[in-house]
Structures are given as structure tokens and as C-alpha cells.
Design a protein around this motif. Structure first.
Motif, PDB file in Angstrom:
ATOM      1  N   MET A 117       0.808  -1.194   0.000  1.00 29.69           N
ATOM      2  CA  MET A 117       0.000   0.000   0.000  1.00 29.69           C
ATOM      3  C   MET A 117       0.847   1.252   0.000  1.00 29.69           C
ATOM      4  O   MET A 117       0.396   2.293  -0.401  1.00 29.69           O
ATOM      5  CB  MET A 117      -0.884   0.030   1.245  1.00 29.69           C
ATOM      6  N   ASN A 118       2.061   1.143   0.477  1.00 29.28           N
ATOM      7  CA  ASN A 118       2.894   2.313   0.655  1.00 29.28           C
ATOM      8  C   ASN A 118       4.338   1.883   0.496  1.00 29.28           C
ATOM      9  O   ASN A 118       4.721   0.798   0.902  1.00 29.28           O
ATOM     10  CB  ASN A 118       2.634   2.881   2.058  1.00 29.28           C
ATOM     11  N   ASP A 119       5.143   2.779  -0.063  1.00 24.89           N
ATOM     12  CA  ASP A 119       6.554   2.441  -0.277  1.00 24.89           C
ATOM     13  C   ASP A 119       7.426   2.643   0.958  1.00 24.89           C
ATOM     14  O   ASP A 119       8.611   2.366   0.944  1.00 24.89           O
ATOM     15  CB  ASP A 119       7.125   3.254  -1.445  1.00 24.89           C
ATOM     16  N   GLY A 120       6.828   3.116   2.059  1.00 23.30           N
ATOM     17  CA  GLY A 120       7.561   3.315   3.293  1.00 23.30           C
ATOM     18  C   GLY A 120       8.237   4.671   3.387  1.00 23.30           C
ATOM     19  O   GLY A 120       8.642   5.092   4.454  1.00 23.30           O
ATOM     20  N   ALA A 121       8.355   5.372   2.259  1.00 25.11           N
ATOM     21  CA  ALA A 121       9.017   6.670   2.264  1.00 25.11           C
ATOM     22  C   ALA A 121       8.031   7.823   2.409  1.00 25.11           C
ATOM     23  O   ALA A 121       8.411   8.915   2.786  1.00 25.11           O
ATOM     24  CB  ALA A 121       9.818   6.848   0.980  1.00 25.11           C
ATOM     25  N   THR A 122       6.778   7.562   2.092  1.00 26.37           N
ATOM     26  CA  THR A 122       5.765   8.614   2.184  1.00 26.37           C
ATOM     27  C   THR A 122       4.733   8.248   3.241  1.00 26.37           C
ATOM     28  O   THR A 122       4.443   7.071   3.459  1.00 26.37           O
ATOM     29  CB  THR A 122       5.043   8.807   0.833  1.00 26.37           C
ATOM     30  N   PRO A 123       4.172   9.251   3.908  1.00 28.05           N
ATOM     31  CA  PRO A 123       3.168   8.964   4.929  1.00 28.05           C
ATOM     32  C   PRO A 123       1.914   8.337   4.315  1.00 28.05           C
ATOM     33  O   PRO A 123       1.579   8.592   3.161  1.00 28.05           O
ATOM     34  CB  PRO A 123       2.825  10.344   5.506  1.00 28.05           C
ATOM     35  N   LEU A 124       1.258   7.511   5.095  1.00 22.20           N
ATOM     36  CA  LEU A 124      -0.003   6.924   4.645  1.00 22.20           C
ATOM     37  C   LEU A 124      -1.083   7.995   4.631  1.00 22.20           C
ATOM     38  O   LEU A 124      -1.131   8.855   5.512  1.00 22.20           O
ATOM     39  CB  LEU A 124      -0.438   5.802   5.587  1.00 22.20           C
ATOM     40  N   SER A 125      -1.959   7.921   3.660  1.00 20.49           N
ATOM     41  CA  SER A 125      -3.074   8.856   3.595  1.00 20.49           C
ATOM     42  C   SER A 125      -4.136   8.439   4.618  1.00 20.49           C
ATOM     43  O   SER A 125      -4.133   7.305   5.120  1.00 20.49           O
ATOM     44  CB  SER A 125      -3.693   8.851   2.196  1.00 20.49           C
ATOM     45  N   ASN A 126      -5.057   9.343   4.903  1.00 23.66           N
ATOM     46  CA  ASN A 126      -6.165   9.025   5.813  1.00 23.66           C
ATOM     47  C   ASN A 126      -6.950   7.834   5.307  1.00 23.66           C
ATOM     48  O   ASN A 126      -7.329   6.942   6.076  1.00 23.66           O
ATOM     49  CB  ASN A 126      -7.087  10.226   5.984  1.00 23.66           C
ATOM     50  N   ARG A 127      -7.219   7.808   4.015  1.00 23.75           N
ATOM     51  CA  ARG A 127      -7.977   6.697   3.413  1.00 23.75           C
ATOM     52  C   ARG A 127      -7.242   5.368   3.562  1.00 23.75           C
ATOM     53  O   ARG A 127      -7.849   4.338   3.817  1.00 23.75           O
ATOM     54  CB  ARG A 127      -8.250   6.978   1.936  1.00 23.75           C
ATOM     55  N   ALA A 128      -5.928   5.392   3.380  1.00 24.72           N
ATOM     56  CA  ALA A 128      -5.146   4.166   3.507  1.00 24.72           C
ATOM     57  C   ALA A 128      -5.194   3.642   4.937  1.00 24.72           C
ATOM     58  O   ALA A 128      -5.328   2.430   5.162  1.00 24.72           O
ATOM     59  CB  ALA A 128      -3.701   4.404   3.080  1.00 24.72           C
ATOM     60  N   ILE A 129      -5.128   4.536   5.903  1.00 23.49           N
ATOM     61  CA  ILE A 129      -5.202   4.124   7.306  1.00 23.49           C
ATOM     62  C   ILE A 129      -6.576   3.556   7.610  1.00 23.49           C
ATOM     63  O   ILE A 129      -6.706   2.506   8.252  1.00 23.49           O
ATOM     64  CB  ILE A 129      -4.858   5.300   8.243  1.00 23.49           C
ATOM     65  N   GLU A 130      -7.625   4.208   7.123  1.00 23.53           N
ATOM     66  CA  GLU A 130      -8.987   3.700   7.324  1.00 23.53           C
ATOM     67  C   GLU A 130      -9.137   2.309   6.706  1.00 23.53           C
ATOM     68  O   GLU A 130      -9.754   1.424   7.308  1.00 23.53           O
ATOM     69  CB  GLU A 130     -10.001   4.664   6.723  1.00 23.53           C
TER      70      GLU A 130
END
Length: 72
Positions: A1-14
Motif C-alpha cells: 500500500m505504501n513504499d515506506g518513504a511517504t506517509p499513509l493517507s487518511n484513506r489508507a489508514i482507514e
């Protein structure tokens, strides 16, 4: 879902919260806010340190106005 270098979006966390709530076969409603609240409550019960709590939750202000404190 994420490359680890960028913060997760609100939607991704949800989406992650929904995924793991479903994986644990929980019939309880869960949200990122409820998890944050549960974490904060537990930390306050365990440590009693309001400054630690505020640091952990990312609060920059040390003013305690409007902050309901845990009372054992």
C-alpha cells in the motif's frame, strides 16, 4: 500500500483498520480515531504522565485547557 518513504493517507489508514478489524472477525465498529483514543487512554492509565501522552499523540501545545484528565 505504501513504499515506506511517504506517509499513509487518511484513506489508507482507514482501509487498514477495516482490513484488520475484519481479519480479527470483530463485530465491533472500529475507526482510526477509536484506536487513537484507546491508545491514549491506556497510556494515561499506565503512566499517568500527561506530557508523555501529549508527545505520543503529537500535540505540540502543553496547555491543559479543555483536556479531560484521567482520574483513577
Amino acid at each position: 500500500m505504501n513504499d515506506g518513504a511517504t506517509p499513509l493517507s487518511n484513506r489508507a489508514i482507514e482501509a487498514l483498520v477495516r482490513k484488520y478489524t475484519k481479519a480479527f472477525k470483530s463485530n465491533k465498529s472500529m475507526s482510526p480515531h477509536k484506536l487513537r483514543h484507546a491508545y491514549g487512554t491506556n497510556l494515561m492509565e499506565q503512566s499517568g504522565d500527561i506530557h508523555l501522552l501529549m508527545t505520543q499523540l503529537g500535540h505540540t501545545s502543553t496547555t491543559k485547557a479543555g483536556c479531560p484528565l484521567y482520574k483513577p
